[in-house]
Design a protein around this motif. Sequence first.
Motif, PDB file in Angstrom:
ATOM      1  N   LEU A 259       3.463  -4.578   3.026  1.00  0.00           N
ATOM      2  CA  LEU A 259       4.286  -3.368   3.085  1.00  0.00           C
ATOM      3  C   LEU A 259       3.391  -2.135   2.993  1.00  0.00           C
ATOM      4  N   ASN A 260       3.622  -1.192   3.886  1.00  0.00           N
ATOM      5  CA  ASN A 260       2.822   0.026   3.936  1.00  0.00           C
ATOM      6  C   ASN A 260       3.717   1.253   3.886  1.00  0.00           C
ATOM      7  N   VAL A 261       3.339   2.198   3.043  1.00  0.00           N
ATOM      8  CA  VAL A 261       4.050   3.478   2.931  1.00  0.00           C
ATOM      9  C   VAL A 261       2.992   4.575   3.008  1.00  0.00           C
ATOM     10  N   LYS A 262       3.050   5.384   4.057  1.00  0.00           N
ATOM     11  CA  LYS A 262       1.978   6.348   4.314  1.00  0.00           C
ATOM     12  C   LYS A 262       2.546   7.721   4.666  1.00  0.00           C
ATOM     13  N   PRO A 263       2.166   8.772   3.920  1.00  0.00           N
ATOM     14  CA  PRO A 263       2.628  10.123   4.272  1.00  0.00           C
ATOM     15  C   PRO A 263       2.106  10.533   5.649  1.00  0.00           C
ATOM     16  N   VAL A 264       2.958  11.133   6.446  1.00  0.00           N
ATOM     17  CA  VAL A 264       2.543  11.640   7.756  1.00  0.00           C
ATOM     18  C   VAL A 264       3.083  13.058   7.926  1.00  0.00           C
ATOM     19  N   ASN A 265       2.315  13.869   8.623  1.00  0.00           N
ATOM     20  CA  ASN A 265       2.747  15.236   8.910  1.00  0.00           C
ATOM     21  C   ASN A 265       3.330  15.293  10.314  1.00  0.00           C
ATOM     22  N   ILE A 266       4.621  15.596  10.405  1.00  0.00           N
ATOM     23  CA  ILE A 266       5.253  15.683  11.727  1.00  0.00           C
ATOM     24  C   ILE A 266       5.795  17.090  11.994  1.00  0.00           C
ATOM     25  N   LEU A 267       5.444  18.053  11.120  1.00  0.00           N
ATOM     26  CA  LEU A 267       5.889  19.425  11.324  1.00  0.00           C
ATOM     27  C   LEU A 267       4.704  20.252  11.823  1.00  0.00           C
ATOM     28  N   SER A 268       4.833  20.759  13.025  1.00  0.00           N
ATOM     29  CA  SER A 268       3.735  21.456  13.695  1.00  0.00           C
ATOM     30  C   SER A 268       3.536  22.862  13.143  1.00  0.00           C
ATOM     31  N   SER A 269       2.391  23.428  13.437  1.00  0.00           N
ATOM     32  CA  SER A 269       2.091  24.801  13.010  1.00  0.00           C
ATOM     33  C   SER A 269       2.922  25.813  13.791  1.00  0.00           C
ATOM     34  N   THR A 270       3.404  25.428  14.984  1.00  0.00           N
ATOM     35  CA  THR A 270       4.184  26.364  15.798  1.00  0.00           C
ATOM     36  C   THR A 270       5.631  26.471  15.320  1.00  0.00           C
ATOM     37  N   GLY A 271       6.099  25.437  14.617  1.00  0.00           N
ATOM     38  CA  GLY A 271       7.492  25.434  14.171  1.00  0.00           C
ATOM     39  C   GLY A 271       8.469  25.081  15.276  1.00  0.00           C
ATOM     40  N   MET A 272       7.966  24.694  16.453  1.00  0.00           N
ATOM     41  CA  MET A 272       8.830  24.345  17.577  1.00  0.00           C
ATOM     42  C   MET A 272       9.208  22.866  17.499  1.00  0.00           C
ATOM     43  N   VAL A 273      10.492  22.594  17.757  1.00  0.00           N
ATOM     44  CA  VAL A 273      10.976  21.211  17.671  1.00  0.00           C
ATOM     45  C   VAL A 273      10.218  20.299  18.632  1.00  0.00           C
TER      46      VAL A 273
ATOM     47  N   LYS B 248       0.846  -1.186   0.000  1.00  0.00           N
ATOM     48  CA  LYS B 248       0.000   0.000   0.000  1.00  0.00           C
ATOM     49  C   LYS B 248       0.888   1.245   0.000  1.00  0.00           C
ATOM     50  N   GLY B 249       0.663   2.129  -0.952  1.00  0.00           N
ATOM     51  CA  GLY B 249       1.352   3.410  -0.951  1.00  0.00           C
ATOM     52  C   GLY B 249       2.687   3.444  -1.659  1.00  0.00           C
ATOM     53  N   ALA B 250       2.988   2.450  -2.499  1.00  0.00           N
ATOM     54  CA  ALA B 250       4.285   2.415  -3.191  1.00  0.00           C
ATOM     55  C   ALA B 250       4.480   3.633  -4.081  1.00  0.00           C
ATOM     56  N   GLN B 251       3.391   4.249  -4.529  1.00  0.00           N
ATOM     57  CA  GLN B 251       3.511   5.419  -5.411  1.00  0.00           C
ATOM     58  C   GLN B 251       4.202   6.593  -4.724  1.00  0.00           C
ATOM     59  N   HIS B 252       4.175   6.603  -3.406  1.00  0.00           N
ATOM     60  CA  HIS B 252       4.796   7.714  -2.669  1.00  0.00           C
ATOM     61  C   HIS B 252       6.327   7.648  -2.698  1.00  0.00           C
ATOM     62  N   LEU B 253       6.867   6.507  -3.104  1.00  0.00           N
ATOM     63  CA  LEU B 253       8.322   6.340  -3.158  1.00  0.00           C
ATOM     64  C   LEU B 253       8.912   6.888  -4.460  1.00  0.00           C
ATOM     65  N   LYS B 254       8.055   7.162  -5.427  1.00  0.00           N
ATOM     66  CA  LYS B 254       8.523   7.609  -6.736  1.00  0.00           C
ATOM     67  C   LYS B 254       8.821   9.101  -6.741  1.00  0.00           C
ATOM     68  N   GLY B 255       9.536   9.543  -7.756  1.00  0.00           N
ATOM     69  CA  GLY B 255       9.845  10.966  -7.898  1.00  0.00           C
ATOM     70  C   GLY B 255      11.185  11.341  -7.311  1.00  0.00           C
ATOM     71  N   ASN B 256      11.485  12.635  -7.373  1.00  0.00           N
ATOM     72  CA  ASN B 256      12.785  13.136  -6.915  1.00  0.00           C
ATOM     73  C   ASN B 256      12.673  14.054  -5.696  1.00  0.00           C
ATOM     74  N   GLU B 257      11.530  14.032  -5.033  1.00  0.00           N
ATOM     75  CA  GLU B 257      11.387  14.860  -3.835  1.00  0.00           C
ATOM     76  C   GLU B 257      12.316  14.375  -2.725  1.00  0.00           C
ATOM     77  N   ASN B 258      12.769  15.312  -1.911  1.00  0.00           N
ATOM     78  CA  ASN B 258      13.483  14.908  -0.705  1.00  0.00           C
ATOM     79  C   ASN B 258      12.521  14.104   0.165  1.00  0.00           C
ATOM     80  N   THR B 259      12.912  12.880   0.501  1.00  0.00           N
ATOM     81  CA  THR B 259      11.983  11.977   1.188  1.00  0.00           C
ATOM     82  C   THR B 259      12.675  11.256   2.335  1.00  0.00           C
ATOM     83  N   ILE B 260      12.017  11.281   3.490  1.00  0.00           N
ATOM     84  CA  ILE B 260      12.531  10.600   4.678  1.00  0.00           C
ATOM     85  C   ILE B 260      11.544   9.518   5.081  1.00  0.00           C
ATOM     86  N   LEU B 261      12.047   8.314   5.275  1.00  0.00           N
ATOM     87  CA  LEU B 261      11.225   7.211   5.753  1.00  0.00           C
ATOM     88  C   LEU B 261      11.295   7.150   7.276  1.00  0.00           C
TER      89      LEU B 261
END
Length: 279
Positions: free
Chosen positions: A230-244, A92-105
């Motif tokens: 196998l699962n590949v799923k986009p997740v948002n880990i960057l907050s609106s506050t910008g605080m680490v 599931k989600g193999a399409q997210h691995l394609k392309g040239n974007e900077n990508t972190i697993l």
Amino acid sequence: MVKFFLKLFSMMPLKLNHLIGTLIGRLLYLTNSQSKHVVRKNIEICFPNLSKAQQQDLVKESLIESGKGLSESGFVWFNSFEYNAKHIVKTKGAQHLKGNENTILLVPHFGCWEIAARVVSLHRPTTFMYKELNNKKQNALLLSLRQQQDLHMVAANKKGVLKLQRALKDKQLIAILPDQYPDEKGSVVSSFFKQDTRTMTLLVKLAKNNNAKVLMTWADRLDNGKGYELNVKPVNILSSTGMVDDDVALMNQAIEQLVKTKPEQYLWNYKRFKGIIRY
């Protein structure tokens, strides 16, 4: 001796391999092993709403999955990447691995992360950060088994971080297991299952500094040796506050949500809270 058993496990059909792993897990449970002690402590902390009987059932299931994790290591490491891939029965989600974007697993200690790393690297070259073992001989063996074809390994140190950044610039995938217990430097205390614990900041900082998308990546271990999903799923880990601190909290929440889907497949025999509680 370790290499001998890993090779032996590699020759078994996956169904038999996981059967042996199940027996190993049951033995860990019946002998009141150190693994059982750590798993029980972690489950008491993270699932306080379960009854004692339910907690014990989860301890047993977790140790069985840990046993499978041990036996399947040989199956993964001593067979080819292509042979490993044949045991991925669904993706599931193999399409997210394609392309040239900077990508972190973002790869939690969930299911079979070893096979996930190998199969993903068949889609796109991947640089994976790992924690070195204290035993140099064992570490050299582990590195030789993991670092093959388009899967590259870097140690969790300053040189390793520089190599990760270089890999991103070269449009490789980079992969990090962010739920390892880190040093104080490069970490913050954040909540995980409502328990404060020290958590690394590297992944969220790399994502922010490199404008990288983050993909939660894991391989569910299917019952009765039927293979993996196998699962590949986009997740948002960057907050609106910008605080680490807030970014890390989002990352831990994402991992927690995954763990709750199949809690027995998380690596509970790891001392995740060792800086906060006594095991």
